[in-house]
Design an enzyme around this catalytic site. Structure first.
Site, PDB file in Angstrom:
ATOM      1  N   HIS A 263       0.847  -0.917  -0.072  1.00  0.00           N
ATOM      2  CA  HIS A 263      -0.187   0.550  -0.156  1.00  0.00           C
ATOM      3  C   HIS A 263       1.015   1.376  -0.503  1.00  0.00           C
ATOM      4  CE1 HIS A 263      -3.175   1.599  -0.119  1.00  0.00           C
ATOM      5  NE2 HIS A 263      -3.481   2.463   2.099  1.00  0.00           N
ATOM      6  N   HIS A 302      -2.322  -2.541  -9.950  1.00  0.00           N
ATOM      7  CA  HIS A 302      -3.991  -1.866  -8.757  1.00  0.00           C
ATOM      8  C   HIS A 302      -5.068  -2.821  -9.082  1.00  0.00           C
ATOM      9  CE1 HIS A 302      -6.267   1.279  -7.036  1.00  0.00           C
ATOM     10  NE2 HIS A 302      -5.309   1.351  -6.541  1.00  0.00           N
ATOM     11  N   ASP A 358       2.319   4.865  -7.302  1.00  0.00           N
ATOM     12  CA  ASP A 358       3.638   4.915  -6.441  1.00  0.00           C
ATOM     13  C   ASP A 358       5.102   5.312  -7.534  1.00  0.00           C
ATOM     14  OD1 ASP A 358       2.782   5.486  -4.498  1.00  0.00           O
ATOM     15  OD2 ASP A 358       2.312   3.196  -4.283  1.00  0.00           O
TER      16      ASP A 358
HETATM   17  N1  CMC Z   1       4.194  -7.423 -11.298  1.00  0.00           N
HETATM   18  C1  CMC Z   1       3.820  -8.765 -11.802  1.00  0.00           C
HETATM   19  N2  CMC Z   1       2.903  -9.203 -11.376  1.00  0.00           N
HETATM   20  C2  CMC Z   1       2.315  -8.769 -11.191  1.00  0.00           C
HETATM   21  C3  CMC Z   1       1.823  -7.304 -10.037  1.00  0.00           C
HETATM   22  C4  CMC Z   1       3.323  -7.017 -10.512  1.00  0.00           C
HETATM   23  N3  CMC Z   1       3.553  -5.701  -9.823  1.00  0.00           N
HETATM   24  N4  CMC Z   1       1.144  -7.460  -9.838  1.00  0.00           N
HETATM   25  C5  CMC Z   1      -0.016  -8.017 -10.179  1.00  0.00           C
HETATM   26  N5  CMC Z   1       0.733  -8.868 -10.865  1.00  0.00           N
HETATM   27  C6  CMC Z   1       0.557  -9.719 -11.426  1.00  0.00           C
HETATM   28  C7  CMC Z   1      -0.150 -11.524 -10.268  1.00  0.00           C
HETATM   29  O1  CMC Z   1       1.265 -12.233 -10.366  1.00  0.00           O
HETATM   30  C8  CMC Z   1      -0.845 -12.323 -10.720  1.00  0.00           C
HETATM   31  O2  CMC Z   1      -1.374 -12.895 -11.800  1.00  0.00           O
HETATM   32  P1  CMC Z   1      -0.802 -14.767 -11.847  1.00  0.00           P
HETATM   33  O3  CMC Z   1      -2.923 -14.381 -12.088  1.00  0.00           O
HETATM   34  O4  CMC Z   1      -0.707 -14.845 -13.263  1.00  0.00           O
HETATM   35  O5  CMC Z   1      -1.300 -14.933 -11.065  1.00  0.00           O
HETATM   36  C9  CMC Z   1      -2.325 -11.193 -11.081  1.00  0.00           C
HETATM   37  O6  CMC Z   1      -1.079 -10.379 -11.939  1.00  0.00           O
HETATM   38  C10 CMC Z   1      -2.647 -10.321 -10.439  1.00  0.00           C
HETATM   39  O7  CMC Z   1      -2.373  -9.897  -8.923  1.00  0.00           O
HETATM   40  P2  CMC Z   1      -3.164  -9.776  -7.886  1.00  0.00           P
HETATM   41  O8  CMC Z   1      -2.020 -10.220  -7.246  1.00  0.00           O
HETATM   42  O9  CMC Z   1      -4.087 -11.123  -8.039  1.00  0.00           O
HETATM   43  O10 CMC Z   1      -3.662  -8.940  -8.018  1.00  0.00           O
HETATM   44  P3  CMC Z   1      -4.879  -7.552  -6.873  1.00  0.00           P
HETATM   45  O11 CMC Z   1      -5.211  -6.742  -7.475  1.00  0.00           O
HETATM   46  O12 CMC Z   1      -4.344  -8.370  -5.786  1.00  0.00           O
HETATM   47  O13 CMC Z   1      -2.957  -6.806  -6.142  1.00  0.00           O
HETATM   48  C11 CMC Z   1      -1.289  -4.756  -6.182  1.00  0.00           C
HETATM   49  C12 CMC Z   1      -2.727  -5.857  -6.762  1.00  0.00           C
HETATM   50  C13 CMC Z   1      -1.581  -3.292  -5.797  1.00  0.00           C
HETATM   51  C14 CMC Z   1      -0.947  -5.400  -4.389  1.00  0.00           C
HETATM   52  C15 CMC Z   1      -0.714  -5.829  -7.172  1.00  0.00           C
HETATM   53  O14 CMC Z   1      -0.636  -4.941  -8.210  1.00  0.00           O
HETATM   54  C16 CMC Z   1       0.928  -5.189  -6.494  1.00  0.00           C
HETATM   55  O15 CMC Z   1       1.313  -5.991  -5.828  1.00  0.00           O
HETATM   56  N6  CMC Z   1       1.665  -3.861  -7.451  1.00  0.00           N
HETATM   57  C17 CMC Z   1       3.030  -4.398  -6.591  1.00  0.00           C
HETATM   58  C18 CMC Z   1       2.935  -2.574  -5.926  1.00  0.00           C
HETATM   59  C19 CMC Z   1       2.958  -1.801  -6.020  1.00  0.00           C
HETATM   60  O16 CMC Z   1       2.503  -1.081  -6.587  1.00  0.00           O
HETATM   61  N7  CMC Z   1       1.719  -1.337  -5.197  1.00  0.00           N
HETATM   62  C20 CMC Z   1       1.192   0.368  -4.951  1.00  0.00           C
HETATM   63  C21 CMC Z   1      -0.761  -0.156  -5.317  1.00  0.00           C
HETATM   64  S1  CMC Z   1      -1.557   1.717  -5.978  1.00  0.00           S
HETATM   65  C22 CMC Z   1      -0.847   2.959  -4.161  1.00  0.00           C
HETATM   66  C23 CMC Z   1      -1.741   2.190  -3.323  1.00  0.00           C
HETATM   67  O17 CMC Z   1      -3.409   2.565  -3.564  1.00  0.00           O
HETATM   68  O18 CMC Z   1      -1.910   1.935  -2.465  1.00  0.00           O
END
Ligand code: CMC
Length: 422
Positions: A263, A302, A358
């Site tokens: 986050h 996201h 970010d």
């Molecule tokens: N890099 C590589 N792969 C990713 C990433 C990433 N940053 N984000 C998601 N994926 C892949 C993930 O491995 C999954 O692949 P598969 O379907 O093959 O298993 C797919 O995309 C869906 O991911 P998820 O984890 O189910 O997605 P989520 O909605 O639960 O997670 C997130 C959202 C923001 C936690 C995630 O995208 C992430 O960890 N991003 C990196 C950290 C980041 O930048 N966070 C800041 C978010 S914006 C600020 C805020 O609002 O707080």
């Protein structure tokens, strides 16, 4: 087309039609047909947690609006305090109301001497400023006993003003302590962002006048971070608020949620990632490793945006203004190339992973001289307005205490075995 869904219990053949309202269906209606059958929704990915009038995020189209106003217009024309007023009151203030609001916030920027001297200075010398902030915000509840009167409008407004006004002071105090510099008192002749920069950077000069371009860049970043509907920290605020805890305790919980790298800690992770990549030649192998499941591309992806985060677009433009003053952040070229490679790679495009807020914010903060540990703190300052707007809305909604169900998958009943027999 009928705006409803029909569910059938195949065990009994009983069925129920539930109207679709504002894109959602009522779980209470579902319960009528299926008492004791729960939605299994870890991460609340398919659950509308509440009704809200504050902020809308249209993730498919990359749109963000506060109270109906597009984020692009607010970032260009408004300032953080005006946006905070908008989030809290639902309307932009009149000139008179804005002057009054600005005056009240300015008059509440000082913190009790005990908060600084006895509380903040009690931390270990290398304490993380976000850890200090989480604790200091919680500690404020012990200084303002009237904060418990959460249904008294006068008390509520007073705590809201105090929290918005004191966050920058606490944040700067945490930083100054962590680098061994003396505390700088607020300068009430300065605007919100310039005052924060003064409390951060002032040394021996009688008055610290921030570079206006940098102060404006901070203002824009604060506007962009002021709210983002039901994100993790806002949900924490609402969950704790639903127990009718005081706003300082609720905000401390929200700050704690923001601390995590998924986050508010993400922009710190971006800088670490870019530093680790080190040079443009290393990007392809780094991207390949991410695709093989070794870590994530920080600042990408996201839960809601399946398109370019509109905040990231604005930040990218702001970065140019900042770098014109500070000199270019050497990590920028790596970030730009990394974005280009990822946006042309099937792994990222098929998962609809785009740069989020970010990806570039950390580069600006770093160029402005903020240490990495301050990044989540810089997020918490403006997000306080959003947290408080949601807290207020929650209390006005006569909502229930948040108490979800679970699907128990643990052990069957069994008999206790005394220690001597195990
Ligand atoms: N890099 C590589 N792969 C990713 C990433 C990433 N940053 N984000 C998601 N994926 C892949 C993930 O491995 C999954 O692949 P598969 O379907 O093959 O298993 C797919 O995309 C869906 O991911 P998820 O984890 O189910 O997605 P989520 O909605 O639960 O997670 C997130 C959202 C923001 C936690 C995630 O995208 C992430 O960890 N991003 C990196 C950290 C980041 O930048 N966070 C800041 C978010 S914006 C600020 C805020 O609002 O707080």
């Amino acid at each position: 087309m009928t705006e409803s869904i029909t569910i059938i219990d195949n065990r009994t053949g009983n069925q129920l039609e539930i109207p679709i309202s504002h894109g959602g269906v009522s779980a209470a209606e579902w319960q009528k047909l299926l008492p004791g059958i729960w939605f299994h929704d870890p991460g609340l990915t398919a659950t509308a947690f509440c009704e809200s009038t504050i902020t809308v995020v249209d993730g498919e189209n990359g749109i963000l609006r506060y109270r109906g106003y597009p984020i692009e217009q607010l970032a260009e024309k408004s300032n953080y305090l005006e946006v905070a007023y908008l989030l809290l009151h639902g309307e932009l203030p009149s000139a008179v109301a804005f002057d009054q609001w600005r005056h009240e916030v300015t008059m509440h920027t000082f913190i009790h001497e005990n908060v600084r001297k006895r509380f903040l200075e009690g931390f270990h010398y290398d304490a993380h400023p976000m850890g200090m902030l989480v604790s200091a915000v919680a500690a404020l509840s012990t200084f303002y006993l009237d904060a418990k009167d959460i249904f008294d409008p006068e008390s509520r407004n007073k705590q809201i003003t105090r929290l918005i006004a004191k966050m920058p002071t606490l944040a700067a105090a945490a930083h100054r302590f962590s680098v061994g510099m003396p505390f700088v008192y607020p300068d009430n002749s300065l605007d919100f962002c310039s005052n924060f920069l003064s409390m951060m950077w002032k040394v021996a000069e009688p008055r610290f006048d921030a570079n206006p371009t940098l102060a404006r860049a901070l203002e824009i970043l604060f506007i962009l971070h002021a709210d983002h509907e039901q994100n993790c920290s806002t949900t924490a605020m609402r969950v704790v608020g639903s127990s009718h805890a005081d706003p300082y305790s609720c905000c401390a919980a929200a700050c704690a949620a923001l601390y995590g790298p998924r986050h508010g800690g993400a922009n710190e992770e971006v800088i670490k990632m870019l530093t680790e990549i080190g040079s443009i030649e290393n990007i392809p192998s780094f991207v390949e490793a991410v695709k093989q499941g070794h870590g994530r591309l920080q600042g990408f992806g996201h839960r809601v945006y399946k398109n370019y985060d509109p905040r990231a677009k604005i930040i990218k433009r702001t970065a140019d203004d900042v770098f014109a003053i500070t000199g270019k952040n050497p990590l920028l070229d790596i970030a730009l190339k990394l974005e280009e490679i990822a946006l042309n790679d099937e792994y990222f495009t098929s998962r609809r992973l785009y740069p989020n807020v970010d990806f570039y914010s950390g580069l600006i903060y770093q160029a402005m001289g903020f240490p990495l540990e301050m990044f989540p703190v810089l997020f918490a300052i403006p997000r306080t307005a959003g947290w408080l707007a949601h807290w207020q809305e929650l209390l006005d909604q006569d909502s229930k205490i948040v108490r979800p169900r679970q699907l128990y998958v643990g052990a069957e009943p069994r008999e206790y075995v005394p220690l001597s027999q195990r």
